[in-house]
Design a protein around this motif. Structure first.
Motif, PDB file in Angstrom:
ATOM      1  N   LYS A 181     -27.081  70.347  21.372  1.00  0.00           N
ATOM      2  CA  LYS A 181     -26.005  69.008  21.032  1.00  0.00           C
ATOM      3  C   LYS A 181     -25.177  69.635  19.606  1.00  0.00           C
ATOM      4  O   LYS A 181     -23.546  68.801  19.615  1.00  0.00           O
ATOM      5  CB  LYS A 181     -26.839  67.860  20.583  1.00  0.00           C
ATOM      6  N   ARG A 184     -22.288  71.617  20.387  1.00  0.00           N
ATOM      7  CA  ARG A 184     -21.323  70.535  21.788  1.00  0.00           C
ATOM      8  C   ARG A 184     -20.289  70.098  20.012  1.00  0.00           C
ATOM      9  O   ARG A 184     -19.118  69.948  20.241  1.00  0.00           O
ATOM     10  CB  ARG A 184     -21.580  69.631  22.516  1.00  0.00           C
ATOM     11  N   ARG A 185     -21.031  69.222  19.321  1.00  0.00           N
ATOM     12  CA  ARG A 185     -20.343  68.797  18.217  1.00  0.00           C
ATOM     13  C   ARG A 185     -19.490  69.346  17.448  1.00  0.00           C
ATOM     14  O   ARG A 185     -18.011  68.946  16.837  1.00  0.00           O
ATOM     15  CB  ARG A 185     -21.506  68.399  17.738  1.00  0.00           C
ATOM     16  N   ARG A 186     -19.959  70.881  17.446  1.00  0.00           N
ATOM     17  CA  ARG A 186     -19.530  71.871  16.154  1.00  0.00           C
ATOM     18  C   ARG A 186     -17.644  72.131  17.341  1.00  0.00           C
ATOM     19  O   ARG A 186     -17.215  72.234  16.109  1.00  0.00           O
ATOM     20  CB  ARG A 186     -20.002  73.191  16.068  1.00  0.00           C
ATOM     21  N   GLU A 188     -16.273  70.516  18.715  1.00  0.00           N
ATOM     22  CA  GLU A 188     -15.632  69.264  18.754  1.00  0.00           C
ATOM     23  C   GLU A 188     -14.870  68.757  17.382  1.00  0.00           C
ATOM     24  O   GLU A 188     -13.666  68.696  17.738  1.00  0.00           O
ATOM     25  CB  GLU A 188     -16.242  67.600  19.595  1.00  0.00           C
ATOM     26  N   LEU A 189     -15.852  69.314  16.553  1.00  0.00           N
ATOM     27  CA  LEU A 189     -14.999  69.027  15.479  1.00  0.00           C
ATOM     28  C   LEU A 189     -13.667  70.284  14.953  1.00  0.00           C
ATOM     29  O   LEU A 189     -12.900  69.835  14.601  1.00  0.00           O
ATOM     30  CB  LEU A 189     -16.055  69.366  14.605  1.00  0.00           C
TER      31      LEU A 189
END
Ligand code: ADP
Length: 464
Positions: A181, A184-186, A188-189
């Motif tokens: 997660k 993935r967040r990284r 997206e960022l």
């Protein structure tokens, strides 16, 4: 379960445990071999000291080549074999050597999979019994009794290792999920950051374009202002001469003139005055646009200004059936104003009323209202349609070209008036409809010394 993550963890565990176990085995067997060198056979201890590091090295190489399972299996099985060799050589009833399998049972489940602990326990227990049977010349049932305790202890440890490894797997699973997660967040960022940088770049480009456009607009405005100022100045002197000479000639001072000639000369004079008025407006506009329009503010008597404006307007009415009316208050407030400029604003409004009113009346209505004073110019002229109420305050705007062409003006009077009024902190509004006349109202703030409004008493309402 994230397989890649789990393999990565197994590889990490192996690379710590394998050298550790091998180093302990090497040191312990070497020490024992040296201690017992004189008293008994030690070849198996030399074998242990030599083989364990060799196997460890090979296992680590396999693991580095991503053959983790083969490396771990090789290391565990080789060490089970070495331990069996030790048992074969050294086991006596009551010996604690079989307990050493516990190390391989526990680490096996960490290096391979949870079930590995039970498999190692089963294989090592059977082989230990066989090896002990082979090592002893005569078989005794008591040997089995000596094996019961280590077998049970090792079993319990195997079960414990199995459960711990399972629990560990769950923990690893949730950690790997969290890790996924977070990754993935990284990502997206990172994407957002890239988008933001792109937007930032286009904003910068837009800003640059805006700056360029603004600079061009300022340049063009300055050019226009300079042009208007110099043209107005250049035209004013010859125009003054034309107006004055036409006036003198029309009077017949320089010789007799016929009626027709006098009429022509008067028209020349009138056109000249019109042009001079337009030039003055152009000059004012140029000053306003250049930001050079200066006001000389002082507490001012509004009554005098109104009277002077009315006097200038009266001459414009000529023979027209239009009544000029004043509706004045009893007490006049002082206003903080540039008297010439407020008079100019009033003359503009009164002049327009005269221009666009054929008959009826024009009123100048002054009405103090608290901190404000309202000055309205009301006429019964042609009126203005609602859709033009805002447009008429824009430069060079004349609503009805046909009507405008017949009258004096360049469409600058109202824009200049609005600017003058707003520079005094006031407002100008219009109420009008076609055929119903117009009311232009100037709202000016009353002058107050230290916050108190100041008023001057005058004659009672004067109406004409
Ligand atoms: P101009 O010099 O042409 O009168 P202004 O800026 O003073 O220019 O006025 C703009 C336009 O507003 C005029 O052309 C006219 O159409 C309209 N206007 C102004 N005052 C009046 C009025 N009292 N009655 C009717 N129309 C008016």
């Amino acid at each position: 379960m994230n397989r890649a993550y789990s393999r990565e963890l197994s590889a990490d565990t192996c690379s710590i445990i394998i050298p550790l176990i091998s180093a302990i085995t090497f040191i312990a067997s070497l020490l024992m071999a040296i201690l017992w060198l004189q008293s008994r056979t030690v070849w198996h201890l030399w074998a242990l000291a030599a083989v364990s590091p060799l196997v460890a090295y090979t296992a680590v190489q396999l693991i580095r080549r991503d053959r983790i399972e083969s490396g771990a299996t090789l290391f565990i099985s080789a060490h089970v074999g070495l331990l069996l060799l030790l048992i074969y050589q050294e086991w006596q009833p009551g010996s604690s050597l079989p307990y050493l399998f516990a190390v391989l049972i526990i680490t096996g489940s960490m290096m391979r999979h949870p079930q590995a602990s039970l498999i190692i326990w089963g294989v090592s227990s059977i082989l230990t019994a066989v090896v002990i049977g082979l090592s002893q010349e005569t078989f005794s049932a008591a040997y089995i009794y000596h094996l019961i305790a280590p077998t049970i202890v090792n079993f319990l440890l195997a079960v414990f290792a199995f459960l711990s490894a399972y629990e560990w797997r769950f923990a690893v699973e949730s950690v790997s999920m969290l890790h996924g997660k977070a990754r993935r967040r990284r990502d997206e960022l990172f994407e957002m950051q890239q988008e933001l940088s792109a937007i930032n770049a286009s904003l910068k480009a837009l800003n640059r374009a805006l700056d360029d456009a603004r600079a061009r607009a300022v340049q063009e405005r300055d050019l226009r202002t300079r042009f208007m100022t110099s043209v107005s100045h250049e035209l004013r002197t010859p125009l003054n001469s034309i107006v004055n000479f036409a006036h003198i000639l029309a009077q017949g001072v320089r010789g007799p003139v016929t009626e027709e000639q006098a009429d022509y000369l008067q028209r020349i004079e009138q056109a000249g005055w019109h042009l001079l008025a337009v030039l003055n407006d152009l000059l004012d506009m140029a000053q306003i646009e250049a930001g050079e329009f200066k006001l000389h503010l002082e507490p001012t008597n509004l009554h005098t200004i109104c009277e002077e404006a009315i006097a200038s307007t009266q001459g414009m009415l000529l023979e027209r059936p239009v009544k000029l009316e004043r509706i004045y208050p009893q007490t006049w407030p002082l206003v903080h104003a540039d008297r010439m400029r407020i008079k100019q604003a009033l003359i503009n409004l009164l002049g327009n009323a005269v221009k666009y009113t054929e008959e009826g009346q024009i009123s100048l209505h002054v009405q103090p209202n608290g901190r404000w004073v309202n000055i309205s110019v009301i006429d019964t002229g042609i009126g203005i349609a609602a859709e033009h109420h805002e447009r008429i305050f824009q430069e060079f705007t004349q609503v009805d070209e046909n009507v405008a062409r017949r009258r004096i003006g360049a469409g600058l009077g109202l824009p200049i008036t609005r600017h003058l009024v707003e520079r005094h902190g006031g407002q100008i509004t219009v109420e009008s409809a076609p055929g119903e006349g117009s009311t232009f109202t100037i709202k000016l703030p009353v002058w107050s010394k230290g916050g108190a409004e100041t008023a001057v008493s005058f004659l009672p309402d004067t109406a004409q």
